[in-house]
Design a protein around this motif. Structure first.
Motif, PDB file in Angstrom:
ATOM      1  N   SER A   1      67.525 -78.280  24.920  1.00  0.00           N
ATOM      2  CA  SER A   1      67.343 -77.400  23.770  1.00  0.00           C
ATOM      3  C   SER A   1      68.329 -76.263  23.846  1.00  0.00           C
ATOM      4  O   SER A   1      68.826 -75.903  24.904  1.00  0.00           O
ATOM      5  CB  SER A   1      65.919 -76.852  23.718  1.00  0.00           C
ATOM      6  N   VAL A   2      68.640 -75.766  22.704  1.00  0.00           N
ATOM      7  CA  VAL A   2      69.493 -74.589  22.612  1.00  0.00           C
ATOM      8  C   VAL A   2      68.739 -73.607  21.769  1.00  0.00           C
ATOM      9  O   VAL A   2      68.269 -73.944  20.691  1.00  0.00           O
ATOM     10  CB  VAL A   2      70.842 -74.925  21.954  1.00  0.00           C
ATOM     11  N   GLY A   3      68.594 -72.411  22.219  1.00  0.00           N
ATOM     12  CA  GLY A   3      67.822 -71.465  21.429  1.00  0.00           C
ATOM     13  C   GLY A   3      68.422 -70.094  21.440  1.00  0.00           C
ATOM     14  O   GLY A   3      69.189 -69.734  22.313  1.00  0.00           O
ATOM     15  N   LEU A   4      68.109 -69.329  20.449  1.00  0.00           N
ATOM     16  CA  LEU A   4      68.564 -67.952  20.338  1.00  0.00           C
ATOM     17  C   LEU A   4      67.401 -67.036  20.653  1.00  0.00           C
ATOM     18  O   LEU A   4      66.251 -67.335  20.350  1.00  0.00           O
ATOM     19  CB  LEU A   4      69.081 -67.680  18.933  1.00  0.00           C
ATOM     20  N   HIS A   5      67.679 -65.919  21.266  1.00  0.00           N
ATOM     21  CA  HIS A   5      66.610 -65.040  21.697  1.00  0.00           C
ATOM     22  C   HIS A   5      65.896 -64.374  20.525  1.00  0.00           C
ATOM     23  O   HIS A   5      64.694 -64.176  20.564  1.00  0.00           O
ATOM     24  CB  HIS A   5      67.158 -63.979  22.637  1.00  0.00           C
ATOM     25  N   LEU A   6      66.641 -63.980  19.501  1.00  0.00           N
ATOM     26  CA  LEU A   6      66.039 -63.253  18.400  1.00  0.00           C
ATOM     27  C   LEU A   6      66.408 -63.914  17.080  1.00  0.00           C
ATOM     28  O   LEU A   6      67.552 -64.242  16.868  1.00  0.00           O
ATOM     29  CB  LEU A   6      66.525 -61.805  18.382  1.00  0.00           C
ATOM     30  N   PRO A   7      65.421 -64.066  16.177  1.00  0.00           N
ATOM     31  CA  PRO A   7      65.744 -64.692  14.887  1.00  0.00           C
ATOM     32  C   PRO A   7      66.494 -63.770  13.941  1.00  0.00           C
ATOM     33  O   PRO A   7      67.152 -64.252  13.024  1.00  0.00           O
ATOM     34  CB  PRO A   7      64.372 -65.065  14.329  1.00  0.00           C
ATOM     35  N   THR A   8      66.353 -62.454  14.116  1.00  0.00           N
ATOM     36  CA  THR A   8      67.033 -61.527  13.213  1.00  0.00           C
ATOM     37  C   THR A   8      67.663 -60.399  14.013  1.00  0.00           C
ATOM     38  O   THR A   8      67.180 -60.030  15.084  1.00  0.00           O
ATOM     39  CB  THR A   8      66.062 -60.922  12.178  1.00  0.00           C
ATOM     40  N   LEU A   9      68.726 -59.842  13.450  1.00  0.00           N
ATOM     41  CA  LEU A   9      69.411 -58.708  14.055  1.00  0.00           C
ATOM     42  C   LEU A   9      69.937 -57.833  12.936  1.00  0.00           C
ATOM     43  O   LEU A   9      70.640 -58.305  12.050  1.00  0.00           O
ATOM     44  CB  LEU A   9      70.568 -59.191  14.938  1.00  0.00           C
ATOM     45  N   SER A  10      69.575 -56.555  12.966  1.00  0.00           N
ATOM     46  CA  SER A  10      70.074 -55.592  11.994  1.00  0.00           C
ATOM     47  C   SER A  10      71.017 -54.643  12.701  1.00  0.00           C
ATOM     48  O   SER A  10      70.672 -54.104  13.751  1.00  0.00           O
ATOM     49  CB  SER A  10      68.901 -54.823  11.371  1.00  0.00           C
ATOM     50  N   VAL A  11      72.198 -54.449  12.155  1.00  0.00           N
ATOM     51  CA  VAL A  11      73.204 -53.636  12.833  1.00  0.00           C
ATOM     52  C   VAL A  11      73.897 -52.724  11.819  1.00  0.00           C
ATOM     53  O   VAL A  11      74.103 -53.098  10.656  1.00  0.00           O
ATOM     54  CB  VAL A  11      74.228 -54.539  13.559  1.00  0.00           C
ATOM     55  N   GLN A  12      74.218 -51.533  12.261  1.00  0.00           N
ATOM     56  CA  GLN A  12      74.910 -50.566  11.419  1.00  0.00           C
ATOM     57  C   GLN A  12      76.378 -50.952  11.296  1.00  0.00           C
ATOM     58  O   GLN A  12      77.015 -51.331  12.296  1.00  0.00           O
ATOM     59  CB  GLN A  12      74.785 -49.169  12.035  1.00  0.00           C
ATOM     60  N   GLU A  13      76.895 -50.847  10.094  1.00  0.00           N
ATOM     61  CA  GLU A  13      78.317 -51.122   9.884  1.00  0.00           C
ATOM     62  C   GLU A  13      79.167 -50.290  10.838  1.00  0.00           C
ATOM     63  O   GLU A  13      78.942 -49.090  10.991  1.00  0.00           O
ATOM     64  CB  GLU A  13      78.707 -50.807   8.440  1.00  0.00           C
ATOM     65  N   GLY A  14      80.097 -50.930  11.482  1.00  0.00           N
ATOM     66  CA  GLY A  14      80.981 -50.250  12.420  1.00  0.00           C
ATOM     67  C   GLY A  14      80.533 -50.365  13.870  1.00  0.00           C
ATOM     68  O   GLY A  14      81.348 -50.181  14.789  1.00  0.00           O
TER      69      GLY A  14
ATOM     70  N   ALA B   1      70.205 -68.978  24.661  1.00  0.00           N
ATOM     71  CA  ALA B   1      69.890 -69.634  25.922  1.00  0.00           C
ATOM     72  C   ALA B   1      70.022 -71.140  25.729  1.00  0.00           C
ATOM     73  O   ALA B   1      69.672 -71.653  24.673  1.00  0.00           O
ATOM     74  CB  ALA B   1      68.481 -69.280  26.372  1.00  0.00           C
ATOM     75  N   TYR B   2      70.523 -71.816  26.723  1.00  0.00           N
ATOM     76  CA  TYR B   2      70.623 -73.258  26.630  1.00  0.00           C
ATOM     77  C   TYR B   2      70.014 -73.870  27.887  1.00  0.00           C
ATOM     78  O   TYR B   2      69.805 -73.177  28.892  1.00  0.00           O
ATOM     79  CB  TYR B   2      72.083 -73.702  26.451  1.00  0.00           C
TER      80      TYR B   2
END
Lengths: 110, 115
Positions: free
Chosen positions: A3-16, A24-25
Motif C-alpha cells: 500500500s501507498v498512503g499519505l499521512h494527511l488528506p488535506t493541507l492548507s498553506v499560506q501563499e509564499g 508512507a509506503y
C-alpha cells in the motif's frame, strides 16, 4: 499487502510559504517513486520522481526526499503559489506496475 | 504529438450493457495501463500491458477485458456494466523503466456512469 498512503488528506498553506506533503509506503521492492499533481477534471501530471537508490532529488521549486529506513517519501514545494492548489499523489513503482496513494488536497490561502 | 488520447470523455450506460473505452498513444511507449479513480481514493490499476500482445491484471481487473494488438492502442472493455463500475477511467502510457523513470503520461479521463 502493499500500500501507498499519505499521512494527511488535506493541507492548507499560506501563499509564499513552503509546503510539505508526506507519504508512507510499504513495498520494499519498489524501484522508483513518483509525485503527481491532479487538478480538477484533469488527468494526473508528473511532478518529480526518485529512484530507490537515491535519497533526495530537486526540481524547479520542488524537492523529493526518500527515507527507505522508515519507508517515507515527502514532497516539498517552495514558495507555494495559488496554482499549486491541487490533489497530490505519491506513487511507488516496481517494473510495470505503479501503485498510488489516496492523495492530499492542497489549498493555498491568499 | 497528441500524447495519450481517450474516448469517449463521458458515457452513461445501463446495467448490463457493454462498451469499450478507447486509448491511443503516439509516443511509442512500451507500457500502457488503465486506472480507475473513485471519489476520495487514489488511482487503482485495472489492467496493464508491457508491450503488444502482452497484458496482465492489476489490482481491480474483474469485469474488464483488455487487448494490445498494436503498440499504440489499448482498449478497455466492460463486458456487462454494473453500477459499481461508475468511475473516472484513466489510460496511461510510459517507457519501460529501464529506458527512463517509468513516468506515466495520462489521458484526460473518461467519466462513466452506470445506471
Amino acid at each position: 499487502g502493499e500500500s501507498v498512503g499519505l499521512h494527511l488528506p488535506t493541507l492548507s498553506v499560506q501563499e509564499g510559504d513552503n509546503s510539505i506533503i508526506n507519504c508512507a509506503y510499504s513495498n520494499s521492492a519498489s524501484d522508483y517513486f513518483i509525485w503527481y499533481k491532479q487538478e480538477s477534471g484533469k488527468g494526473p501530471q508528473f511532478i518529480i520522481d526518485i529512484r530507490s537508490n537515491m535519497d533526495k532529488r530537486q526540481g524547479q521549486r520542488v524537492t523529493v526526499l526518500l527515507n527507505k529506513t522508515v519507508k517515507h517519501l515527502s514532497l516539498q514545494i517552495a514558495a507555494t503559489q495559488p496554482g499549486d492548489s491541487a490533489v497530490y499523489f505519491c506513487a511507488e513503482g516496481h517494473e510495470a506496475k505503479l501503485s498510488f496513494g489516496a492523495g492530499t488536497t492542497v489549498t493555498v490561502r491568499a | 504529438n497528441a500524447g495519450v488520447t481517450q474516448t469517449p470523455k463521458f458515457q452513461v450506460l445501463k446495467t448490463g450493457q457493454s462498451m469499450t473505452l478507447q486509448c491511443a498513444q503516439d509516443m511509442n511507449h512500451e507500457y500502457m495501463s488503465w486506472y480507475r479513480q473513485d471519489p476520495g481514493m487514489g488511482l487503482r490499476l485495472i489492467h496493464y500491458s508491457v508491450g503488444a500482445g502482452i497484458t496482465d491484471q492489476g489490482e481491480v481487473p474483474n469485469g474488464y477485458n483488455v487487448s494490445r494488438s498494436t503498440t499504440e492502442d489499448f482498449p478497455l472493455r466492460l463486458l456487462s456494466a454494473a453500477p459499481s463500475q461508475t468511475s473516472v477511467y484513466f489510460c496511461a502510457s510510459s517507457y519501460s523503466p529501464d529506458r527512463g523513470t517509468g513516468e506515466l503520461f495520462f489521458g484526460e479521463g473518461s467519466r462513466l456512469t452506470v445506471l
